[in-house]
Design a protein around this motif. Structure first.
Motif, short mmCIF file in Angstrom:
data_model
loop_
_atom_site.label_atom_id
_atom_site.label_comp_id
_atom_site.label_asym_id
_atom_site.label_seq_id
_atom_site.Cartn_x
_atom_site.Cartn_y
_atom_site.Cartn_z
N MET A 141 50.74 70.53 54.18
CA MET A 141 49.50 69.91 53.70
C MET A 141 48.34 70.64 54.35
SD MET A 141 48.69 65.84 53.84
CE MET A 141 47.36 65.09 52.89
N THR A 200 45.85 70.33 56.27
CA THR A 200 45.26 69.40 57.23
C THR A 200 45.83 69.70 58.61
OG1 THR A 200 44.91 67.03 57.66
CG2 THR A 200 47.09 67.67 56.88
N HIS A 233 49.91 66.74 59.37
CA HIS A 233 50.54 66.27 58.15
C HIS A 233 51.40 65.05 58.43
CE1 HIS A 233 53.45 67.21 54.55
NE2 HIS A 233 52.73 66.14 54.35
N TYR A 287 44.17 75.31 59.87
CA TYR A 287 44.46 75.02 58.45
C TYR A 287 43.36 75.51 57.52
CZ TYR A 287 40.89 71.43 58.21
OH TYR A 287 39.68 70.79 58.19
N ASP A 324 48.90 66.28 49.15
CA ASP A 324 47.45 66.07 49.17
C ASP A 324 47.16 64.59 49.17
OD1 ASP A 324 44.78 66.89 49.22
OD2 ASP A 324 44.59 66.82 47.04
N THR A 325 45.97 64.25 49.58
CA THR A 325 45.46 62.89 49.47
C THR A 325 43.97 62.98 49.18
OG1 THR A 325 45.32 60.75 50.57
CG2 THR A 325 45.00 62.68 51.95
N TYR A 356 43.02 57.73 55.61
CA TYR A 356 43.88 56.61 56.03
C TYR A 356 43.04 55.72 56.95
CZ TYR A 356 47.90 58.94 53.99
OH TYR A 356 48.79 59.51 53.11
N GLN A 398 46.24 63.69 58.62
CA GLN A 398 45.88 63.88 57.21
C GLN A 398 44.39 63.70 56.98
OE1 GLN A 398 48.60 62.26 54.30
NE2 GLN A 398 50.37 62.51 55.65
N VAL A 450 41.15 67.00 55.26
CA VAL A 450 42.13 67.63 54.38
C VAL A 450 41.40 68.42 53.30
CG1 VAL A 450 42.37 65.49 53.03
CG2 VAL A 450 44.14 67.25 52.89
N LEU A 465 48.65 56.30 59.83
CA LEU A 465 49.43 56.72 58.67
C LEU A 465 50.21 55.54 58.09
CD1 LEU A 465 50.86 60.21 59.77
CD2 LEU A 465 48.98 59.76 58.19
N TRP A 467 50.05 54.24 54.25
CA TRP A 467 51.24 54.22 53.40
C TRP A 467 51.59 52.83 52.88
CZ3 TRP A 467 53.97 57.65 57.54
CH2 TRP A 467 53.63 58.99 57.32
#
Length: 480
Positions: A27, A29, A32, A48, A73-74, A78, A96, A99, A328, A332
């Motif tokens: 990712m 970032t 990740h 990155y 990706d996002t 978060y 993340q 990013v 995270l 999620w």
């Protein structure tokens, strides 16, 4: 004449070994799936945002034999943990966040590699199909067909608000939008330019032929797109299609549209149920189930011996960031666990939503029966590789487990996460891939340099005939 195997009287023929597919899961970032590890001495993910970081990684993977770089990706932070809308817990660990867009580095990486495929995540909820079709056609041209699109519908509340919505679009409605979205991009990629539209005739002064480029005139519930496609057909026309999602709507979408599906889970027996459901649903859509490659995610920590690998894991833990891991988890699951004390077992708390999520997930982690799932335990588990299962050990230990997963779960390959980068992928190339090859489980060389993504996985550049996008093709023998 029938062989002894055909009659069932002779020794059973040995089943050919499945050739595993390996993707590097990354990712754009600093952190990740292992928040805080960006500061490990081997790691350089804090770079990155440097092109050299990505071109060097691409060359390593290409030369090491990996099939693809799969870029997550996002579109939002978060920010649920200690929230709402609080990004502070992710800042130290780079969890993340920040990013960058994953697509823009692909042409540069493709220019320094021969065979590596680039799977790029992009959303059907917040990207207009006309614009996305152009971007992927552009990159498929520049990468000479080594591009895949990982189709997502997005899931973060923070993303919805930053794209001007008060809240997220309901889950199944996002998939209904995605269904029409795919119809639009198939029309643009497959149906707008005839195969012989572009002739590049310098003597006649004719680049493309009138009558061989047409509008798509799409008028649907969600999209109005007259066309024509603004880009000429790329090597694959439609990029190779990845997808992830195991809800009923996600499984149906993947079974219909995906050529490769990413599935997560702690136990191969549970992943097998999702794989079987996907392949069964693909049949209902008139597709050959073998025309969908299935990948599952794994974090591999490997060294010369089991003891050295375990020591490496413990050393990684010393760099882990608890706040980043819990942030995270909040993203999620949509649940904030900050209000609970450090010694509470979250499987038993008096909040059904949190209890259900933690119980459903923690109950599948091997070797944790009878243990309390406190915030500290959850953070420790998630801080190295996120929710992915971890395989820690010598090359033999790791490959034994990968082979078991491939057999039990019926997966075709693995998305291998990194803990440190550089570091994790070098270890896989040094220790794991040679053992896979020794057992006949992994290719020793590429079949043809420069093959497109779809050629690598299915032997041809364009969509297979049983794929729903193939109905939109405009071949030369058809007039407009």
């Amino acid at each position: 004449m029938a062989s002894s195997d055909d009659t069932g009287t002779g020794p059973k023929a040995q089943k050919p070994k499945k050739q595993l597919l390996l993707n590097a899961f990354v990712m754009t970032t600093p952190g990740h799936l292992s928040p805080g590890l960006w500061r490990h001495p081997r790691n350089r993910t804090d770079e990155y945002n440097k092109l050299k970081f990505w071109t060097s990684l691409a060359q390593l993977l290409d030369e090491g034999g990996f099939h693809a770089m799969f870029i997550a990706d996002t579109l939002g932070a978060y920010d649920v943990y200690k929230g709402p809308a609080n990004v502070d817990p992710v800042l130290a660990s780079g969890a993340q966040f920040p990013v960058n867009d994953p697509l823009y580095g692909v042409p540069a990486m493709a220019a320094v590699t021969k065979n590596l495929i680039f799977g790029v995540t992009a959303s059907t909820t917040y990207d207009a199909p006309y614009a996305l079709a152009r971007r992927f056609s552009t990159v498929d041209h520049l990468a000479e067909g080594r591009v895949a699109w990982n189709i997502v519908t997005s899931y973060l509340e923070s993303a919805a608000k930053n794209f001007g919505l008060e809240t997220q679009i309901e889950h199944d409605e996002r998939y209904r939008i995605a269904e029409e979205y795919m119809e639009v991009v198939y029309k643009l990629w497959e149906s707008s330019w005839r195969d012989d539209a572009v002739i590049r005739d310098r003597e006649k002064g004719q680049f493309a032929v009138a009558g061989r480029v047409r509008p798509i005139n799409h008028k649907g519930k969600y999209f109005q797109v007259p066309g024509p496609h603004i880009s000429e057909p790329s090597p694959q026309r439609t990029p190779f299609l990845f997808q992830a999602g195991t809800s009923k709507a996600g499984t149906e979408f993947g079974a219909k549209h995906a050529e490769a599906v990413f599935m997560g889970g702690q136990l191969p027996e549970l992943v097998r149920k999702s794989v079987d459901a996907l392949r069964s649903t693909a049949k209902q859509f008139g597709r050959d189930p073998s025309h969908i490659k299935v990948f599952t995610g794994v974090t591999v920590i490997v060294d010369e011996t089991d003891e050295k690998a375990q020591a490496k894991y413990k050393e990684y833990l010393s760099y882990a960031d608890r706040e980043g891991a819990l942030a995270l988890l909040g993203g999620w699951t949509g649940n904030d666990v900050s209000s609970f004390s450090d010694d509470e077992d979250l499987v038993l708390v008096d909040k059904p939503a949190i209890r259900s999520v933690i119980n459903r997930w923690s109950g599948t982690v091997p070797g944790t029966d009878g243990l309390k799932w406190t915030k500290a335990r959850i953070a420790e588990f998630l801080s190295i590789g996120g929710m992915m299962p971890k395989i820690i050990g010598s090359p033999k230990t790791v490959v034994d487990e990968l082979e078991r997963w491939a057999e039990v779960a019926d997966v075709d390959g693995f998305n291998l996460a990194h803990v440190v980068n550089p570091g994790s992928f070098e270890d896989i190339i040094e220790f794991v891939i040679p053992e896979l090859r020794r057992r006949g489980l992994f290719r020793t060389e590429v079949e043809r340099d420069g093959a497109t993504a779809r050629e690598v996985f299915f032997g041809q550049s364009h969509l297979l005939s049983d794929h729903p996008g193939s109905q939109y093709k405009w071949p030369i023998e058809q007039e407009g």
